[in-house]
Enzyme design. Structure first.
Site, mmCIF file in Angstrom:
data_model
loop_
_atom_site.group_PDB
_atom_site.id
_atom_site.type_symbol
_atom_site.label_atom_id
_atom_site.label_comp_id
_atom_site.label_asym_id
_atom_site.label_seq_id
_atom_site.Cartn_x
_atom_site.Cartn_y
_atom_site.Cartn_z
ATOM 1 N N ASP A 127 -18.862 -17.341 14.088
ATOM 2 C CA ASP A 127 -19.596 -17.642 12.845
ATOM 3 C C ASP A 127 -18.507 -17.471 11.638
ATOM 4 O O ASP A 127 -17.965 -16.118 11.425
ATOM 5 C CB ASP A 127 -20.720 -16.730 12.687
ATOM 6 N N ASP A 331 -19.795 -24.202 6.545
ATOM 7 C CA ASP A 331 -20.323 -23.075 7.366
ATOM 8 C C ASP A 331 -20.462 -23.577 8.570
ATOM 9 O O ASP A 331 -21.052 -24.644 8.822
ATOM 10 C CB ASP A 331 -21.477 -22.454 6.575
#
Length: 453
Positions: A127, A331
Site C-alpha cells: 500500500d 494511490d
C-alpha cells in the site's frame, strides 16, 4: 478501540517478555530486488493457497469509499486516534512479484515476504497510502483475523527482538501510524495502526530479518500484531510504501536507494485474469516520461502529482486549466479514480456520448453514475482512447480496461467518480498494467506502458 479496552490491552501486553538481541549483520551492496505482485482476482503465489469466493463489487466499492474518506480526513486533520489520552505515556535496487488481492479477500494488491531466522513466509498487502509495516504474530494475545497460512511466530526466530520505548523508531510511530505509542511496564513499545474503515492492528514494535527471494536484510522494523481487527481479508498484514522513515522503502534505502516501482496486474482485464505484476525496490527506469512528485504539508507521507489535462480520442476536454488545480494523490489502494467535479462531468459527458451510440445506458451503481448494459468485453469495443496528462508532459494512455469496470454480470460502468473534496485521486484501476515509478530521491513519478509481462 475504546480507550478502556486499549488500556486493558496495554496492561495485558505488559506482562510479556523475553527480548533477544541479534548481532549486527554486514550489509552488502545490491542492485535491486523484485517481488511478484498479485491481484485479488488473479492467480495466487502458490497452488496451496485456498481459493476464496470473490468479494462482491458492491462490497469492494464500499471499502473504496471508506478509504477515500480516510485519505480526506488525513488531509483535513480530522483523523481520530484510537488511543485515549488516559492511555498515553510521556543507490541501488531489488524486485518482487505483485498480485491483486481477492484470493485473500481484499480489494488490494499483495506479495509474499519472509520474516525471521530461519524465515517463514507470509502474504501481505502492499500500500502506497500507508507507512507502517505489521504482521499478525503468535500468540495473538487478543485476536488475529483469519489468514492464508500461519501467523509469524517470534519465538521460532533466532533474530527477533522487541524495541524499547526510548528508541527513535518508537518516537516515529505517531507520524507513521497517526496514533501515539504506548509502553508496557517492561518498557516495550506498543504501536497502534488504524485505518479509515475502523480496521486496526495493535502490538509490539519489533525488529527481525526481512527476506525476499534470495535477499535477506537484518533489523527490519515492523509491528508484531497481537490484536488485529478489520477488513484485511485473509492477508497476514500490511507493508507500507509511503514517505515515512518506518516505511519499507525508507528502511531499505541505505542498500537500494530511495526509489521503487510497481506494475499492478489487472484484476480481470476484459474477463482474463491478470499476471506479471511486480514490486521493485531500487533502481528505476530512467527512460520513462516523468512528472514532478509533489508534497502536501497536510500529509507529507502521501504521493501527489499534478493532472493538467484529459483528452478523449486525442482531443482535450473543453476545460480551463484551473479546473485541474486541485491537489491530486496517486494511490495504489484506491480502486476508482476521483476527479474534480468539473473534470469528471466533462469526461463523463464525452464518454457517455460516444459509448451510448452503441450500447444502452444502465442505472447508476453506487457512486458510479455512468453505466451501460453489456459486459466489459462488449463495451470495450466502443471505448475511445483516453489520455491522462500530467505536469511535464507525462501521460497515462488508458486502454479500455483502465476506463471501464464490470460491476455485475451484464453491467459495466466508467471507473471514475466525482469528488467534491479539495483533492483528487488517481486510483489503481487507471494504473493497472503500467509500470509506475517513484523516484523519491529526485522527486519524480514516471509511467512506462506495458509494464506487466
Amino acid at each position: 478501540m475504546e480507550p478502556l479496552l486499549f488500556l486493558l490491552f496495554a496492561l495485558f501486553l505488559a506482562g510479556s517478555s523475553s527480548v533477544r538481541l541479534n548481532p549486527e549483520a554486514e550489509r552488502s551492496k545490491q542492485q535491486a530486488f523484485r517481488l511478484p505482485l498479485y491481484h485479488i482476482h488473479g492467480q495466487g503465489p502458490d497452488s496451496a493457497q485456498p481459493e476464496e469466493t470473490p468479494l462482491p463489487f458492491s462490497e469492494a466499492l464500499a471499502l473504496d469509499i471508506a478509504r477515500v474518506k480516510f485519505l480526506h480526513s488525513r488531509l483535513n486533520g480530522t483523523v481520530t486516534s484510537l488511543a485515549g489520552s488516559s492511555g498515553l505515556i510521556n543507490g541501488k535496487s531489488v524486485k518482487v512479484p505483485l498480485n491483486p488481492g481477492q484470493s485473500i479477500g481484499i480489494a488490494n494488491y499483495y506479495t509474499k515476504i519472509g520474516l525471521g531466522t530461519p524465515p517463514t513466509y507470509h502474504l501481505v498487502v502492499v500500500d502506497t497510502g500507508s507507512s507502517f509495516p505489521w504482521i499478525q504474530c503468535e500468540p495473538c494475545r487478543v485476536y488475529c483475523h483469519p489468514q492464508v497460512g500461519s501467523h509469524f511466530n517470534p519465538s521460532a526466530s533466532n533474530t527477533y527482538r522487541r524495541l524499547p520505548c526510548r528508541t527513535s523508531q518508537c518516537s516515529s510511530l505517531k507520524v507513521a501510524t497517526l496514533n501515539s505509542p504506548m509502553c508496557t511496564v517492561s518498557n516495550v513499545c506498543i504501536y497502534t495502526a488504524s485505518y479509515g474503515d475502523q480496521s486496526f492492528s495493535v502490538g509490539y514494535l519489533s525488529k527481525d530479518s526481512l527476506t525476499f527471494g534470495s535477499e535477506s536484510l537484518p533489523d527490519f522494523v515492523f509491528g508484531c500484531g497481537q490484536d488485529n481487527m478489520g477488513l484485511f481479508g485473509r492477508s497476514a498484514g500490511l507493508i507500507g510504501l509511503a514517505k515515512n522513515e518506518l516505511s519499507m522503502v525508507s528502511q531499505l534505502s541505505a542498500r537500494y536507494g530511495k526509489a521503487f516501482s510497481y506494475c499492478l496486474p489487472s484484476s480481470a482485464p476484459l474477463g482474463k485474469p491478470g499476471s506479471g505484476g511486480f514490486l521493485s525496490i531500487g533502481s528505476v527506469n530512467s527512460g520513462a516520461r516523468s512528472t514532478p512528485m509533489l508534497s502536501d504539508p497536510r500529509d507529507p507521507t502521501l504521493y501527489f502529482l499534478k493532472l493538467t489535462a484529459i483528452s478523449v480520442s486525442g482531443r482535450p476536454l473543453p476545460l480551463a486549466a484551473s479546473a485541474y488545480s486541485v491537489p491530486t494523490i496517486i494511490d495504489s489502494g484506491t480502486t476508482i479514480s476521483r476527479l474534480a467535479a468539473p473534470v469528471y462531468d466533462a469526461l463523463r459527458k464525452e464518454l457517455v456520448r460516444i459509448i451510448s451510440s452503441k450500447f444502452q445506458v444502465a442505472e447508476a451503481f453506487s457512486i458510479l453514475d455512468a453505466c451501460f448494459k453489456g459486459g466489459a468485453g462488449q463495451i470495450a469495443t466502443a471505448v475511445p482512447p483516453v489520455n491522462l496528462i500530467f505536469q511535464g508532459g507525462a501521460e497515462l494512455t488508458l486502454a479500455p480496461e483502465n476506463v471501464i469496470i464490470e460491476v455485475v454480470k451484464g453491467t459495466t460502468c466508467l471507473s471514475f467518480a466525482a469528488t467534491t473534496r479539495e483533492n483528487a485521486i488517481i486510483g489503481n484501476q487507471q494504473q493497472q498494467t503500467f509500470e509506475i515509478i517513484y523516484d523519491i530521491t529526485n522527486s519524480k513519478i514516471g509511467f512506462s506502458p506495458r509494464g506487466c509481462s
